[in-house]
Design an enzyme around this catalytic site. Structure first.
Site, PDB file in Angstrom:
ATOM      1  N   LYS A  69     -28.231  13.515 -23.165  1.00  0.00           N
ATOM      2  CA  LYS A  69     -27.405  13.658 -21.963  1.00  0.00           C
ATOM      3  C   LYS A  69     -26.544  14.910 -22.042  1.00  0.00           C
ATOM      4  O   LYS A  69     -26.387  15.636 -21.048  1.00  0.00           O
ATOM      5  CB  LYS A  69     -26.539  12.405 -21.777  1.00  0.00           C
ATOM      6  CG  LYS A  69     -27.353  11.180 -21.373  1.00  0.00           C
ATOM      7  CD  LYS A  69     -26.565   9.887 -21.495  1.00  0.00           C
ATOM      8  CE  LYS A  69     -27.448   8.684 -21.187  1.00  0.00           C
ATOM      9  NZ  LYS A  69     -26.782   7.390 -21.423  1.00  0.00           N
ATOM     10  N   GLN A 113     -21.539   4.365 -23.017  1.00  0.00           N
ATOM     11  CA  GLN A 113     -22.871   4.197 -23.597  1.00  0.00           C
ATOM     12  C   GLN A 113     -23.022   2.797 -24.177  1.00  0.00           C
ATOM     13  O   GLN A 113     -22.248   2.380 -25.039  1.00  0.00           O
ATOM     14  CB  GLN A 113     -23.108   5.246 -24.690  1.00  0.00           C
ATOM     15  CG  GLN A 113     -24.475   5.173 -25.334  1.00  0.00           C
ATOM     16  CD  GLN A 113     -25.597   5.510 -24.355  1.00  0.00           C
ATOM     17  OE1 GLN A 113     -25.512   6.472 -23.614  1.00  0.00           O
ATOM     18  NE2 GLN A 113     -26.658   4.713 -24.379  1.00  0.00           N
ATOM     19  N   ASP A 136     -22.828   5.747 -13.819  1.00  0.00           N
ATOM     20  CA  ASP A 136     -23.964   4.868 -14.102  1.00  0.00           C
ATOM     21  C   ASP A 136     -24.215   3.858 -12.986  1.00  0.00           C
ATOM     22  O   ASP A 136     -25.143   3.058 -13.062  1.00  0.00           O
ATOM     23  CB  ASP A 136     -23.724   4.125 -15.425  1.00  0.00           C
ATOM     24  CG  ASP A 136     -24.999   3.961 -16.230  1.00  0.00           C
ATOM     25  OD1 ASP A 136     -26.016   4.586 -15.882  1.00  0.00           O
ATOM     26  OD2 ASP A 136     -24.982   3.208 -17.220  1.00  0.00           O
TER      27      ASP A 136
END
Length: 304
Positions: A69, A113, A136
């Site tokens: 990422k 994460q 997200d």
């Protein structure tokens, strides 16, 4: 919209050809388009978009994902505000960091994460993220927008699957789509997105009776359960489109490890009309949509 690259084809031993849904190629093109967009917008707004990825602990898979990422952010021109915390970091410490990032005008997207160490409450942390910075797409506000068919940040992996199907002109209207897996990360939001595209949707899971009969009825079969190669050729309707969301690391008898999906690729590729590979299918699309969400938040913030 016409695809700017032709389908990738997998040649099998019996000379048949299975078209591959090439997420890696499409994700690279999306990143190139975002890079050009960011270059123009940075001149207009005076700063680049910013993404903060929070990682706790030393999970090797998570470290690899975060590294990918961050590299993608660099390529696109997104400022990376990644923070890596030790395993014993407390819930309150992380909540304080998220509150600070919510107030930071340089940060447009925040991502926690997963998975987190067991002592941390992931749901509460996700709820702490400001909905407009929810890169997200997992905050209840954004999931609510999805349920209502309203604009909002979408969950990255499901949105990546939908973008991949769109690119290859997979007709969803009236088709029977079966999603194997009911997680809030993939299964549930993906089912809603498929419904919005006029598919008839079935969600199957570990308690479903006669799972094979359900999957064999699917025109579009999506596996998102986290069980290595559980979908085999006898579970797939001939000519179905098969999307493999799973990413599992397995080790063979020699100790060598490799990545496999939830679909037994070698057998299913001979049955399916289209299939995604692992790696190189859905995974790169998840990262591409994460970057796209960050840029979307950035544009909305700078224009407000």
């Amino acid at each position: 919209m016409l695809s700017l690259f032709p389908p990738c084809y997998l040649h099998t031993m019996d000379s048949t050809i299975t078209p591959i849904l090439d997420g890696k190629n499409l994700a690279q093109r999306i990143q190139t388009e975002l890079q050009q967009q960011v270059e123009q917008l940075q001149g207009k707004f005076g700063r680049p978009p910013g993404l903060a990825v929070l990682m706790v602990g030393d999970n090797p898979a998570s470290a690899a994902y975060v590294g990918n990422k961050e590299k993608a952010c660099t390529k696109v021109g997104i400022a990376s505000f990644g923070k890596h915390f030790p395993t014993d970091t407390t819930q309150s410490e992380l909540e304080q960091v998220i509150e600070q990032l919510n107030q930071d005008e340089q940060v447009d997207g925040i991502l926690v994460q997963l998975p987190l160490p067991e002592h941390l409450d992931a749901v509460t942390l996700l709820h702490k993220i400001a909905p407009d910075k929810d890169a997200d797409g997992l905050h209840p506000v954004n999931l609510g927008h999805l349920v209502r068919g309203e604009e909002g940040l979408r969950s990255c992996t499901p949105a990546g699957v939908m973008r991949l199907l769109e690119e290859y002109k997979i007709d969803l209207k009236g088709k029977h789509a079966v999603v194997v897996g009911r997680s809030i990360l993939v299964g549930k939001p993906l089912a809603l997105m498929l419904l919005a595209a006029d598919a008839t949707v079935t969600i199957a899971h570990s308690r479903s009776q006669d799972l094979s009969a359900i999957t064999r009825s699917a025109d579009i079969l999506i596996a998102a359960v986290g069980r290595p190669e559980m979908i085999t050729a006898d579970m797939v309707k001939p000519g179905a489109v098969v999307v493999d969301v799973g990413i599992n690391r397995v080790t063979d008898k020699t100790g060598k490890s490799r990545l496999v999906g939830d679909v037994h690729f070698d057998s299913v590729k001979d049955v399916a009309e289209f299939i995604t590979p692992v790696p190189g299918g859905v995974g790169p699309m998840t990262v591409a949509i994460l970057l796209q969400n960050t840029v979307q938040s950035y544009i909305r913030t700078m224009n407000s």
